[in-house]
Design a protein around this motif. Structure first.
Motif, PDB file in Angstrom:
ATOM      1  N   ARG A  74       0.837  -1.200   0.000  1.00  0.00           N
ATOM      2  CA  ARG A  74       0.000   0.000   0.000  1.00  0.00           C
ATOM      3  C   ARG A  74       0.879   1.261   0.000  1.00  0.00           C
ATOM      4  N   LYS A  75       1.917   1.199   0.846  1.00  0.00           N
ATOM      5  CA  LYS A  75       2.821   2.357   0.941  1.00  0.00           C
ATOM      6  C   LYS A  75       3.657   2.503  -0.334  1.00  0.00           C
ATOM      7  N   ARG A  76       4.023   1.368  -0.907  1.00  0.00           N
ATOM      8  CA  ARG A  76       4.788   1.408  -2.164  1.00  0.00           C
ATOM      9  C   ARG A  76       3.947   2.108  -3.238  1.00  0.00           C
ATOM     10  N   LYS A  77       2.660   1.722  -3.273  1.00  0.00           N
ATOM     11  CA  LYS A  77       1.759   2.318  -4.259  1.00  0.00           C
ATOM     12  C   LYS A  77       1.660   3.832  -4.056  1.00  0.00           C
ATOM     13  N   MET A  78       1.573   4.205  -2.766  1.00  0.00           N
ATOM     14  CA  MET A  78       1.458   5.640  -2.457  1.00  0.00           C
ATOM     15  C   MET A  78       2.706   6.405  -2.913  1.00  0.00           C
ATOM     16  N   LEU A  79       3.847   5.787  -2.639  1.00  0.00           N
ATOM     17  CA  LEU A  79       5.107   6.430  -3.050  1.00  0.00           C
ATOM     18  C   LEU A  79       5.172   6.556  -4.566  1.00  0.00           C
TER      19      LEU A  79
END
Lengths: 469, 317
Positions: A74-79
């Motif tokens: 999820r955080k990777r996607k946000m980044l």
């Protein structure tokens, strides 16, 4: 700084000399030399936009590092989306703000509503479409785990700003091009000589062919209403070769220039006007951008994995966006839409009709339809483009605007020379004069080409067309 | 790296040799041209010694019949105008002429463009083949680019894009006027347009360009300084009245201050309403040029020996 300027003629040997003398012992020094040189190169247009270039590069560098460390999807996607958002915001603001604001106001006034959105005096930073795409490809490739981030920021900044291709491509994939900045370059005579020969041909395409044709094309397209259908046909034919000479010429100069420093770039053009289908055309025209859109837009949209209708929708959307990428004007959107439509029609026809046209007929047909699309690319407005196409089909007239007969004659000579060279490269690849086995032939070819450029080139410091994109 | 530089050096030496050889051929073609543009420029810079010299752009070249001027004034006349040119070219020709002699009369055909737009030094690049042999025109051509002086060491560069007009007179003569026309370029065609209704209104005022104005001032000043009698003329355009542009107002001011007769034909209905006089809206055909020149010379003739020129400003009907 323009490739076809005296500034560049002074700049390049200095950078070349520094790179292979001061920088020859370490990749780090080589990168620093190229980075500083690239920022000077770019600063010649407007030094204020260097901060934008530095910001875009630095942001993607840090996003890349964070993306690699981050395991949470999820955080990777946000980044990842933060990189896309920042780059597209920069692009959107500097390139498209006024276009969308104007279109929004026009759309409301069409329905009788008055909306006011102030237009801003936004200066378009040269090459922003290219370096943002180049920078974004880094985040894309790391997000897709196809590339490891670089530890040092300097090679990355140099990769984005590398002066041969920063302002008009070819856009290089990070996974292919960035690793080249991590190794120390050793001088190779063969590479440098090859680079110079490629540059020579690029200059020929730019100053002998493209800039010469521009004089006629500008005269006709700059005075819509005043010309016959024949004149528009000639001007459009000339424009097809002008934009090819301009952009393919620029790409060759960039590729050759990179070779001087030991860097390989993927080719950008492969004699596109010999294409017998639009699918082939787009694998030969502006290859770096087509590949970028295919890899980072068409395939993520689903590519050809879904239904036929979905595939066509993906294809059309990709071309529409590609059109808009070329410029903040509806003319480019229509141009993109036409190419999208051409591809869809071509696929549909190929799937239903089993007749194969002779190659020569297909080439002529694809070229003719490409020329119609070029009308939209070149015209100032969509209305002008429709008027030109309408005049070409309904009112050919009895005369052709020649303008200055000397310019016209040199324009035709330039096209014929280019065609002759391209036909020989396409159908007789073994006949090569620039790389001939016998040295006297090679030398004579180079001297004649240089003399040709000096004597028939246009040296009015004209911009490359793709700088505006 | 040494190998690369050595090979580049070989290619540059070969190119320089080719350049010199090509230069010999090109200079020969320029110097022996039977007529045409290079003949005309060479004659203007090196040989003309006529009493009357006409200087202007295409309207100067096409609208002024040298023979009529000669017959009417009883003086020899050379039309040194050239199409597509402006004040930088006029200045270069002036330097070439004044370096040899001072004509008695100079007729300057001035257009709005000559004073209202930035001087186009690039257009004066047609003089590049003469750069080496004519030091007096170098300061003008050097303004084309900072390295022009260096680039013009190459003869191939000096003749850049000139081949068509350089070679054409050897095959077809008279397309830019015969030598017997003395610089005038007659145009035989007739424009096939009528005025539909009123004349086009006076165009919006465009500010003067200071650099062009400075070039024009120098042009006038240098001729006057050498004792030439200068006449300023604004040619007519078909279907368009121009009488109060910034350029024309400046010409009026110059006329008053420097005691120079000014003839404004751009609002003369005897010309601007007659399509039969024109080849296109900006240029007169043979018939129009003859009538125009006769009319102009009738105005000029009494002034040739007059000492009070400024009384005759704006002499159009």
């Amino acid at each position: 700084m323009l490739f076809n300027s005296l500034d560049f003629a002074i700049f390049l040997p200095i950078v070349f000399g520094l790179f292979w003398t001061v920088g020859r012992y370490s990749a780090k020094v080589q990168n620093w030399i190229l980075l500083i040189a690239s920022y000077i190169f770019y600063g010649f247009w407007d030094w204020r936009f260097l901060s934008l270039l530095a910001f875009s590069s630095a942001f993607d560098y840090f996003v890349g590092a964070a993306l690699y460390k981050q395991q949470d999807n999820r955080k990777r996607k946000m980044l990842f989306w933060s990189s896309v958002a920042v780059n597209l915001t920069l692009l959107g603001f500097f390139k498209y703000y006024n276009f969308f604001a104007e279109s929004f106001v026009n759309a409301f006034s069409f329905f009788g509503q008055q909306v006011s959105l102030g237009s801003l005096q936004v200066l378009l930073p040269v090459g922003i479409s290219f370096y943002t795409f180049q920078s974004m490809s880094y985040a894309f490739d790391i997000y897709r785990r196809e590339l490891e981030p670089v530890k040092d920021i300097v090679p990355f900044m140099t990769f984005v700003a590398f002066f041969p291709h920063m302002v008009a491509g070819p856009i290089q994939r990070a996974s292919f091009f960035l690793p080249q900045f991590l190794t120390q370059k050793k001088f190779s005579y063969e590479l440098a000589a090859k680079g110079l020969k490629i540059m020579l041909f690029g200059f020929f395409m730019k100053v002998v062919v493209a800039d010469r044709l521009a004089l006629y094309v500008d005269a006709v397209y700059g005075n819509v209403d005043m010309h016959t259908g024949w004149s528009y046909m000639v001007a459009t034919l000339f424009f097809a070769f002008q934009i090819y000479g301009d952009f393919a010429g620029y790409s060759l100069i960039a590729i050759g220039c990179a070779l001087l420093f030991g860097f390989y770039m993927s080719p950008n053009f492969n004699r596109p006007y010999f294409s017998g289908s639009f699918r082939v055309f787009w694998s030969r025209w502006h290859i770096s951008l087509s590949t970028w859109f295919k890899d980072y837009l068409y395939i993520p949209l689903g590519g050809n994995k879904g239904t036929k209708a979905r595939t066509y929708a993906n294809l059309f959307a990709t071309f529409l966006i590609s059109g808009l990428w070329h410029g903040a004007n509806w003319t480019f959107v229509v141009w993109g839409a036409l190419h999208g439509a051409y591809q869809i029609i071509e696929r549909t026809v190929n799937n239903t009709v089993k007749i194969k046209l002779p190659k020569a007929v297909s080439i002529v047909l694809v070229f003719a339809l490409t020329c119609i699309a070029w009308v939209f690319f070149r015209a100032a407005t969509v209305q002008d483009a429709f008027q030109i196409v309408g005049t070409m089909f309904t009112n050919l007239g009895e005369s052709v605007h020649i303008g200055d007969i000397g310019i016209f004659a040199f324009s035709v000579t330039g096209i014929l020379m280019l065609l002759l060279i391209e036909i020989s490269m396409e159908y007789y690849p073994n006949v090569t004069l620039l790389n001939h086995r016998q040295a006297p032939v090679r030398y004579a070819t180079m001297v004649v080409m240089l003399a040709w450029i000096i004597t028939l080139g246009v040296f009015d410091g004209s911009q490359f067309i793709y700088f505006q994109f | 790296m040494r190998k690369l530089f050595a090979k580049i050096a070989v290619i540059l030496v070969l190119l320089a040799a080719f350049d010199v050889l090509a230069g010999v051929v090109l200079d020969w073609l320029r110097d022996h041209s039977p007529d045409g543009r290079y003949y005309k420029t060479k004659y203007s810079l090196e040989a003309c010694d006529e009493d009357v010299v006409v200087i202007g752009s295409s309207r100067g070249e096409i609208n002024y019949v040298s023979q009529i001027i000669e017959d009417s004034l009883g003086m020899r006349c050379w039309n040194a105008s050239r199409g597509g040119q402006g004040t930088p070219y006029f200045r270069a020709i002036q330097e070439g002429v004044l370096s040899r002699y001072a004509p008695k009369i100079v007729i300057l055909n001035i257009d709005d463009n000559d004073l209202e737009t930035q001087p186009n030094y690039e257009h004066a690049g047609v003089l590049r083949p003469f750069y080496q042999s004519h030091p007096e025109i170098r300061p003008i051509l050097d303004k084309t680019s900072p390295f022009e002086w260096l680039l013009l060491k190459s003869r191939l560069y000096a003749y850049n894009s000139s081949y068509y007009y350089l070679i054409r007179p050897y095959f077809i003569q008279g397309l830019d006027g015969k030598t017997s026309d003395k610089g005038w370029k007659p145009r035989l065609e007739k424009m096939n347009v009528e005025i539909n209704g009123d004349l086009e209104p006076e165009p919006n005022k465009v500010p003067l360009h200071p650099e062009s104005v400075a070039l024009f001032d120098t042009l006038v000043h240098k001729f006057q300084e050498r004792g030439c009698k200068v006449f300023l003329v604004v040619s007519p355009n078909f279907g368009r009245t121009v009488s109060a542009s910034s350029a024309i107002e400046y010409l009026r001011k110059t006329s008053r201050e420097r005691d120079i007769p000014l003839f404004i034909y751009s609002n003369d209905t005897a010309f601007i309403t007659k399509p039969g006089y024109y080849v296109d809206p900006d240029h007169l055909n043979v018939e129009g040029a003859q009538i125009f020149t006769q009319h102009l010379i009738r105005q000029i003739k009494p002034l040739v020996h007059s000492n009070h020129l400024s009384q005759h400003v704006d002499t159009v009907r």
